[in-house]
Design a protein around this motif. Structure first.
Motif, PDB file in Angstrom:
ATOM      1  N   ALA B  11      38.613 -12.683  31.924  1.00  0.00           N
ATOM      2  CA  ALA B  11      38.962 -13.022  33.455  1.00  0.00           C
ATOM      3  C   ALA B  11      37.561 -13.177  34.151  1.00  0.00           C
ATOM      4  O   ALA B  11      36.757 -11.969  33.777  1.00  0.00           O
ATOM      5  CB  ALA B  11      39.864 -11.944  34.002  1.00  0.00           C
ATOM      6  N   CYS B  12      37.439 -13.877  35.015  1.00  0.00           N
ATOM      7  CA  CYS B  12      36.147 -14.076  35.658  1.00  0.00           C
ATOM      8  C   CYS B  12      36.609 -14.231  37.104  1.00  0.00           C
ATOM      9  O   CYS B  12      36.745 -15.331  37.394  1.00  0.00           O
ATOM     10  CB  CYS B  12      35.320 -14.840  35.157  1.00  0.00           C
ATOM     11  N   PRO B  13      36.348 -13.345  38.186  1.00  0.00           N
ATOM     12  CA  PRO B  13      36.037 -12.042  37.845  1.00  0.00           C
ATOM     13  C   PRO B  13      37.256 -10.946  37.463  1.00  0.00           C
ATOM     14  O   PRO B  13      38.198 -11.377  37.813  1.00  0.00           O
ATOM     15  CB  PRO B  13      35.403 -11.641  39.241  1.00  0.00           C
ATOM     16  N   LEU B 182      45.498  -9.355  30.071  1.00  0.00           N
ATOM     17  CA  LEU B 182      46.331  -9.562  31.640  1.00  0.00           C
ATOM     18  C   LEU B 182      45.598  -8.210  32.309  1.00  0.00           C
ATOM     19  O   LEU B 182      45.675  -8.235  33.590  1.00  0.00           O
ATOM     20  CB  LEU B 182      47.596  -9.545  31.726  1.00  0.00           C
ATOM     21  N   SER B 183      45.218  -7.122  31.523  1.00  0.00           N
ATOM     22  CA  SER B 183      44.817  -5.955  32.410  1.00  0.00           C
ATOM     23  C   SER B 183      43.648  -6.228  33.174  1.00  0.00           C
ATOM     24  O   SER B 183      43.247  -5.183  33.923  1.00  0.00           O
ATOM     25  CB  SER B 183      44.742  -4.884  31.118  1.00  0.00           C
ATOM     26  N   GLN B 184      42.906  -7.222  32.956  1.00  0.00           N
ATOM     27  CA  GLN B 184      41.564  -7.616  33.568  1.00  0.00           C
ATOM     28  C   GLN B 184      41.914  -7.622  34.998  1.00  0.00           C
ATOM     29  O   GLN B 184      41.316  -7.256  35.958  1.00  0.00           O
ATOM     30  CB  GLN B 184      40.807  -8.604  33.106  1.00  0.00           C
ATOM     31  N   THR B 185      43.078  -8.004  35.283  1.00  0.00           N
ATOM     32  CA  THR B 185      43.418  -8.509  36.851  1.00  0.00           C
ATOM     33  C   THR B 185      44.852  -7.959  37.304  1.00  0.00           C
ATOM     34  O   THR B 185      45.223  -8.321  38.480  1.00  0.00           O
ATOM     35  CB  THR B 185      43.388 -10.187  36.834  1.00  0.00           C
ATOM     36  N   ASP B 186      45.596  -7.489  36.632  1.00  0.00           N
ATOM     37  CA  ASP B 186      47.072  -7.222  36.580  1.00  0.00           C
ATOM     38  C   ASP B 186      47.452  -5.962  36.046  1.00  0.00           C
ATOM     39  O   ASP B 186      47.176  -5.797  34.976  1.00  0.00           O
ATOM     40  CB  ASP B 186      47.898  -8.372  36.142  1.00  0.00           C
TER      41      ASP B 186
END
Lengths: 354, 354
Positions: B11-13, B182-186
């Motif tokens: 994910a970015c960012p 998904l843990s990068q953003t959620d």
């Protein structure tokens, strides 16, 4: 439910997220010390007297009394206690720990003729006793506390103003870090390694070790002075043996896991009588090394699960900890006449050119 | 060292930070499954046959053979295995699990006349056997894997394309979550609770349970088929008893910790012969509930410390897990003629108005 991080220490914006979702609810109540905005930085000074078990007990206790005596002059610490432990090499160490709410006051105390003269005196190097001082001054955002009780806070809590209500950040791995206000924006990573900058541990005499940013210091305490028979048994039979095993592991194998020094100490009075109160003093290369050990070593996991099992029913048995990191510039590690594995000396690099 | 999160899933960012500093180094190697960008979503279909121990074994195995037979028609799963376990109520359950690399193919399979006709047939409700299907279809960013070996990946790994090199995100609490892209953003939080939408578990017959977003499903496996005598003993004497105790706890007390269903199952062949391979199938209200249990329950901590102790020397003993979360819309929980505590039925709310 409150955050362990006090309102005036809340970072805005926070750049490092917590580990747990907002919905996280801890399974039992725990509390932290609260200080008002005038507390910017504290000093924790561990002042030691070391001797080989035998005839030096009286002299060592006299030295302790001298140190405690200097606390009564101007700018002395607001709180102190005294402990005893035997180290891996079989030496007995008596440590007086003083807590200052203001490092400027500490500095004035340290530089006062009585204190400075005593430490610099050639007498410190000529007798049978060893002496050391291990002192860190973490800023308000560089330390956290955790108590399973709310009155008469020990350690750094004694120089804080108040106790929190039930806090959210506890009972999961990572919560220690998340109670540090600084963790909101900073990883608190180690900046280097320990280096001997004066003297040589192998030669005894006067040795100064230079620390580095973010050495972590944990004081983790157990106080069963007021415990009834059941809690006394719980502590002595269930908690204490596992705690001892874990702390012995760190004392003897600390260098393999990033633990510079580990001492399970028992409180004493000025006459040297043992009290029903112990704590562990651990110095770590970084908070991360402390986390990794705590969450993976069987002895510590057993301590943790026992704590989970009993915490809801604790009455007079008092369990707590305080953890800090500090800037290298706010650390003092000095040894006089101590054996070469004392404290930070064991893992400190002696520069080849010296 | 690679990230467990594949490049095309980065994910970015990133908006949620990791728990550990960048300098973190795991103490031993572990690996994850890799799939190319064409893998968007998978389907994991647990298809069960239930009977009260006694004369129904042959009929149940015949039903299993029928299910496995349907895998050979068009759009069948790319991989499957078969297991057996006895549940808390004393019923035997045979489960065929099929893995699809593409939920569209699964959908076509499910709607094919053979499969659909079999499931909808009145025969399914008239005999002595119970049937269930518990199916989730997590997207590529909604699942993670972890293997202590690199060949012949079981479970979802069998429908992936490759194995990673040594990955960074493991051996600390929180690493499971951090391996989810998904843990990068959620935060992957639970959106609700289980609800019975068709039938009534107490009445038997046909029951449909509606799930909710982010139910977590863990398959955690142990395979000692190829293990030599030492590893076999290690597994059977050191790992298995603790594993059994932990899984029994979850089977019997799951509702107290957010575990909807927990089954420690043993692989069988089509004739019902037991193989030297087991895995646990756990359904959880959320990844967070799974994390809290795993990192605080004595039995799981013992499993974890044993694993730490032996992992570096593993040869033929194969330990692994896969964990997913899924959208409520991508879940199917259906029961025919099963006892009312089967699977998701136990904790599902029966609406009062129905």
């Amino acid at each position: 439910m409150e955050s362990a991080i006090d309102t005036h220490l809340t970072a805005c914006p926070r750049t490092i997220s917590r580990r747990v979702p907002d919905a996280y609810q801890p399974p039992f109540p725990m509390f932290v010390g609260r200080a008002d905005e005038t507390l910017h930085q504290v000093t924790m000074a561990y002042l030691g007297v070391q001797y080989r078990d035998g005839g030096q007990r009286t002299a060592a206790l006299a030295a302790v009394a001298e140190i405690v005596g200097t606390f009564d002059i101007a700018d002395g610490p607001a709180h102190n206690d005294i402990t005893r432990h035997t180290d891996k090499e079989g030496y007995v160490n008596l440590i007086v720990v003083g807590y200052w709410r203001d490092p400027a006051a500490f500095c004035r105390w340290l530089r006062s003729p009585d204190v400075n003269g005593w430490w610099d005196s050639p007498e410190r190097l000529s007798g049978e006793l060893g002496y050391f001082r291990e002192i860190v001054s973490p800023r308000a955002e560089q330390f956290e506390t955790l108590y399973a009780f709310t009155d008469n806070l020990p350690g750094v809590g004694a120089v804080m103003d108040d106790i929190s209500g039930e806090i959210n950040e506890h009972a999961y791995w990572g919560s220690m870090r998340e109670r540090f206000p600084l963790s909101q924006t900073d990883w608190m990573e180690s900046s280097g390694e320990l280096v001997v900058v004066t003297g040589n541990p192998a030669d005894g005499g006067r040795v100064v070790v230079q620390g580095h940013d973010n050495i972590a210091l944990i004081r983790s305490g157990q106080d069963w002075r007021e415990a009834g028979p059941e809690e006394r048994a719980l502590y002595l039979e269930e908690i204490q043996p596992t705690l001892q095993a874990g702390m012995d592991f760190l004392r003897d194998n600390g260098e393999t896991v990033g633990c510079y020094s580990n001492r399970l100490v028992q409180n004493i009075d000025l006459d040297g009588n043992l009290l029903d109160e112990t704590y562990n003093i651990g110095h770590w290369r970084s908070l991360e090394k402390l986390e990794r050990w705590a969450e993976s070593h069987p002895t510590h996991l057993r301590i943790f699960t026992t704590f989970f099992k009993v915490v809801a029913d604790l009455d007079k048995l008092r369990l707590y900890h305080e953890v800090s990191v500090s800037d290298g510039a706010n650390q003092i590690f000095e040894y006089l006449n101590c054996h070469p594995s004392t404290g930070m000396m064991r893992d400190a690099k002696v520069m080849a050119s010296r």
